[in-house]
Write a protein that holds these residues in place. Sequence first.
Motif, short mmCIF file in Angstrom:
data_model
loop_
_atom_site.label_atom_id
_atom_site.label_comp_id
_atom_site.label_asym_id
_atom_site.label_seq_id
_atom_site.Cartn_x
_atom_site.Cartn_y
_atom_site.Cartn_z
N ALA A 1 0.86 -1.18 0.00
CA ALA A 1 0.00 0.00 0.00
C ALA A 1 0.89 1.23 0.00
CB ALA A 1 -0.91 0.01 1.22
N SER A 2 0.47 2.25 -0.72
CA SER A 2 1.26 3.48 -0.76
C SER A 2 0.34 4.67 -0.91
CB SER A 2 2.26 3.45 -1.91
OG SER A 2 1.59 3.57 -3.14
N SER A 3 0.92 5.83 -0.79
CA SER A 3 0.15 7.06 -0.90
C SER A 3 0.15 7.59 -2.33
CB SER A 3 0.75 8.11 0.03
OG SER A 3 2.08 8.39 -0.34
N LEU A 4 0.63 6.82 -3.27
CA LEU A 4 0.70 7.30 -4.65
C LEU A 4 -0.67 7.57 -5.25
CD1 LEU A 4 3.54 5.03 -6.05
CD2 LEU A 4 3.64 7.47 -5.61
N GLY A 5 -1.67 6.82 -4.86
CA GLY A 5 -3.01 7.00 -5.42
C GLY A 5 -3.82 8.10 -4.78
N ILE A 6 -3.34 8.65 -3.68
CA ILE A 6 -4.08 9.69 -2.97
C ILE A 6 -3.71 11.04 -3.58
CG2 ILE A 6 -4.51 10.77 -0.74
CD1 ILE A 6 -3.67 8.08 0.53
N ASP B 175 -0.82 3.67 13.86
CA ASP B 175 -2.07 3.84 14.60
C ASP B 175 -3.28 3.50 13.74
OD1 ASP B 175 -0.66 4.59 16.82
OD2 ASP B 175 -1.01 6.75 16.56
N ALA B 176 -3.25 3.90 12.48
CA ALA B 176 -4.36 3.61 11.57
C ALA B 176 -4.48 2.11 11.33
CB ALA B 176 -4.16 4.33 10.25
N ALA B 177 -3.35 1.44 11.17
CA ALA B 177 -3.38 -0.01 10.96
C ALA B 177 -3.93 -0.72 12.19
CB ALA B 177 -1.98 -0.52 10.62
N ARG B 178 -3.56 -0.24 13.37
CA ARG B 178 -4.09 -0.83 14.61
C ARG B 178 -5.59 -0.61 14.73
NH1 ARG B 178 0.52 1.34 17.47
NH2 ARG B 178 1.96 -0.35 17.87
N GLU B 179 -6.04 0.59 14.41
CA GLU B 179 -7.47 0.89 14.51
C GLU B 179 -8.30 0.04 13.54
OE1 GLU B 179 -8.12 5.06 14.08
OE2 GLU B 179 -6.88 5.55 15.81
N GLU B 180 -7.70 -0.33 12.42
CA GLU B 180 -8.41 -1.16 11.44
C GLU B 180 -8.35 -2.64 11.78
OE1 GLU B 180 -10.33 -0.46 8.62
OE2 GLU B 180 -10.33 1.51 9.56
N GLY B 181 -7.64 -3.00 12.84
CA GLY B 181 -7.69 -4.38 13.29
C GLY B 181 -6.40 -5.17 13.23
N LEU B 182 -5.32 -4.60 12.73
CA LEU B 182 -4.05 -5.33 12.75
C LEU B 182 -3.49 -5.31 14.17
CD1 LEU B 182 -2.06 -4.35 9.54
CD2 LEU B 182 -3.22 -6.47 10.05
N LYS B 183 -2.95 -6.43 14.60
CA LYS B 183 -2.40 -6.52 15.95
C LYS B 183 -0.88 -6.54 15.88
CE LYS B 183 -6.35 -8.88 17.80
NZ LYS B 183 -6.92 -10.11 18.31
N PHE B 184 -0.27 -5.60 16.59
CA PHE B 184 1.19 -5.57 16.77
C PHE B 184 1.53 -4.69 17.93
CE2 PHE B 184 0.15 -2.49 13.48
CZ PHE B 184 0.85 -1.36 13.81
N THR C 88 -3.01 5.63 4.31
CA THR C 88 -2.19 4.52 3.83
C THR C 88 -2.22 3.37 4.84
OG1 THR C 88 -0.77 6.09 2.67
CG2 THR C 88 0.08 3.88 2.97
N GLY C 89 -2.20 3.69 6.12
CA GLY C 89 -2.30 2.67 7.16
C GLY C 89 -3.63 1.94 7.11
N VAL C 90 -4.69 2.69 6.89
CA VAL C 90 -6.02 2.07 6.75
C VAL C 90 -6.03 1.15 5.53
CG1 VAL C 90 -8.43 2.56 6.22
CG2 VAL C 90 -7.24 3.93 7.93
N LEU C 91 -5.44 1.61 4.45
CA LEU C 91 -5.41 0.83 3.21
C LEU C 91 -4.63 -0.48 3.38
CD1 LEU C 91 -6.24 0.87 0.22
CD2 LEU C 91 -4.09 2.03 -0.26
#
Length: 114
Positions: free
Chosen positions: A53-58, A105-114, A71-74
């Motif tokens: 995932a990257s910010s190139l499409g935003i 933080d965005a990846a954590r909020e979307e459900g990834l655990k680390f 990007t973290g959400v994506l």
Amino acid sequence: MTAKGLRRIKIKKRIRKYIFGTAERPRLTVFRSNRQIYSQLIDDSTGNTLVVASSLGITEKVSKKKIAYRTGVLVAQKAKEVGIRSVVFDRNGYLYHGRVKELADAAREEGLKF
């Protein structure tokens, strides 16, 4: 290379001695440039990149931190599609601050655990 760049590479090598991703728990690595931010889920046992995932499409005019958040959400959404719930976070020698922190933080909020 600048002293700052050499410092980051030195820290990156030190971190990578201990961080290793597997198929069940891949490594979430972050690379940031001056304009973009990129993230990958990597299985180090086979050397395969599982999700990118990257910010190139935003293309919206928002702050870099908001772009990193999106990007973290994506990356978290793509990881869920593949069936990955838990990862090992690799900040890639960057400080855990600013854009790197927003992505995590965005990846954590979307459900990834680390």
